[in-house]
Design an enzyme around this catalytic site. Structure first.
Site, PDB file in Angstrom:
ATOM      1  N   ARG A  71       4.235   7.325  -0.468  1.00  0.00           N
ATOM      2  CA  ARG A  71       4.544   7.996   0.790  1.00  0.00           C
ATOM      3  C   ARG A  71       6.053   8.161   0.957  1.00  0.00           C
ATOM      4  O   ARG A  71       6.827   7.320   0.508  1.00  0.00           O
ATOM      5  CB  ARG A  71       3.971   7.192   1.962  1.00  0.00           C
ATOM      6  CG  ARG A  71       2.467   7.068   1.929  1.00  0.00           C
ATOM      7  CD  ARG A  71       1.939   6.163   3.029  1.00  0.00           C
ATOM      8  NE  ARG A  71       2.416   4.799   2.896  1.00  0.00           N
ATOM      9  CZ  ARG A  71       2.016   3.796   3.669  1.00  0.00           C
ATOM     10  NH1 ARG A  71       1.149   4.013   4.642  1.00  0.00           N
ATOM     11  NH2 ARG A  71       2.492   2.575   3.485  1.00  0.00           N
ATOM     12  N   ARG A  84       5.856   7.895   5.827  1.00  0.00           N
ATOM     13  CA  ARG A  84       5.793   6.532   6.378  1.00  0.00           C
ATOM     14  C   ARG A  84       7.133   6.261   7.041  1.00  0.00           C
ATOM     15  O   ARG A  84       8.181   6.350   6.408  1.00  0.00           O
ATOM     16  CB  ARG A  84       5.530   5.522   5.262  1.00  0.00           C
ATOM     17  CG  ARG A  84       5.572   4.045   5.695  1.00  0.00           C
ATOM     18  CD  ARG A  84       4.510   3.741   6.738  1.00  0.00           C
ATOM     19  NE  ARG A  84       4.368   2.320   6.976  1.00  0.00           N
ATOM     20  CZ  ARG A  84       5.136   1.592   7.793  1.00  0.00           C
ATOM     21  NH1 ARG A  84       6.153   2.180   8.428  1.00  0.00           N
ATOM     22  NH2 ARG A  84       4.923   0.313   7.962  1.00  0.00           N
ATOM     23  N   GLU A 115      -1.997  -2.849  12.919  1.00  0.00           N
ATOM     24  CA  GLU A 115      -3.211  -2.199  12.433  1.00  0.00           C
ATOM     25  C   GLU A 115      -4.144  -1.966  13.616  1.00  0.00           C
ATOM     26  O   GLU A 115      -4.089  -2.665  14.624  1.00  0.00           O
ATOM     27  CB  GLU A 115      -3.898  -3.067  11.378  1.00  0.00           C
ATOM     28  CG  GLU A 115      -3.068  -3.298  10.120  1.00  0.00           C
ATOM     29  CD  GLU A 115      -2.782  -2.024   9.366  1.00  0.00           C
ATOM     30  OE1 GLU A 115      -3.645  -1.116   9.359  1.00  0.00           O
ATOM     31  OE2 GLU A 115      -1.692  -1.910   8.783  1.00  0.00           O
TER      32      GLU A 115
END
Length: 234
Positions: A148, A82, A90
């Site tokens: 992540r 990430r 999004e």
């Protein structure tokens, strides 16, 4: 000096000695590299979970979206990275968050605009990263809440995280990290120029909203993006 005062003095000295030898609290900076302005010349890390390692050379084997990708590391493991300090929109209209992108209204038009640019950011990341050898450098906390790896990604020596901000594909995800000020300046410059997602036009975005409302959901940007992303051969 009386016995009483001698005893007090001894106690004070012991307390001071204990404080001097006490370890400093862990603020999460132990994994912070000394500099993030440029990638290490010879990143020699092997295991992203080894606290002694802060940088690795890897290959991007899958782009999930504009700020998340899977990288294969020297130990053969594939990990989800990430990107640190950035946030791309999004890719589905219902998941966008206009409130996080200053100047983008929380309207149907604003959400459609962000979803469009979420798709643009994903496409950009795929074109620049898929199959590429990259340098992954962690900063501060090594992993986020979803497990992540939080990192800066360098491609041919260029900071890809910062490039997303400069070209208007992302906003600053404002936390404490070494490059926070540089990233904030990059976002500010993009907003001033109206680059990328910051070039919001109500009329154009209203047209985009109409197209989205009448479209087959399977054709919209980001429909099942995670499930349909195409792995790239390492």
């Amino acid at each position: 000096m009386s016995v009483r005062w001698q005893s007090i003095a001894v106690v004070v000295l012991l307390v001071l000695a204990g404080c001097a030898g006490a370890p400093a609290p862990d603020t999460g900076s132990g994994s912070q590299p000394t500099a993030l302005d440029s990638p290490p010349a010879d990143p020699d890390g092997v295991d992203p979970d080894d606290p002694a390692d802060t940088a690795w050379t890897g290959t991007v084997v899958r782009v999930v979206d504009g700020d998340t990708m899977e990288v294969e590391f020297p130990n053969g493991e594939v990990d989800t990275v990430r990107l640190l300090g950035v946030d791309t929109p999004e890719t589905s209209v219902g998941s966008t968050a206009p409130g996080e992108f200053e100047g983008i209204p929380d309207t149907d038009a604003g959400r459609a605009h962000l979803a469009t640019w979420g798709g643009e950011a994903t496409t950009f990341a795929e074109s620049e990263l898929a199959g590429e050898t990259v340098t992954v450098v962690t900063g501060g906390d090594r992993r986020g809440g979803y497990g992540r790896l939080l990192a800066v990604l360098y491609v041919d020596g260029e900071d890809f995280n910062e490039r997303l901000l400069t070209e208007g594909y992302a906003r600053l995800y404002d936390t404490e990290f070494a490059k926070r000020d540089a990233y904030a300046a990059a976002e500010a410059g993009a907003r001033e120029r109206g680059a990328g997602l910051w070039a919001f036009d109500e009329a154009e975005s209203s047209a985009e909203t109409s197209e989205v409302d009448g479209a087959d959901p399977r054709t919209l940007p980001g429909f099942e993006a995670d499930a349909t992303a195409t792995p790239v051969s390492a």
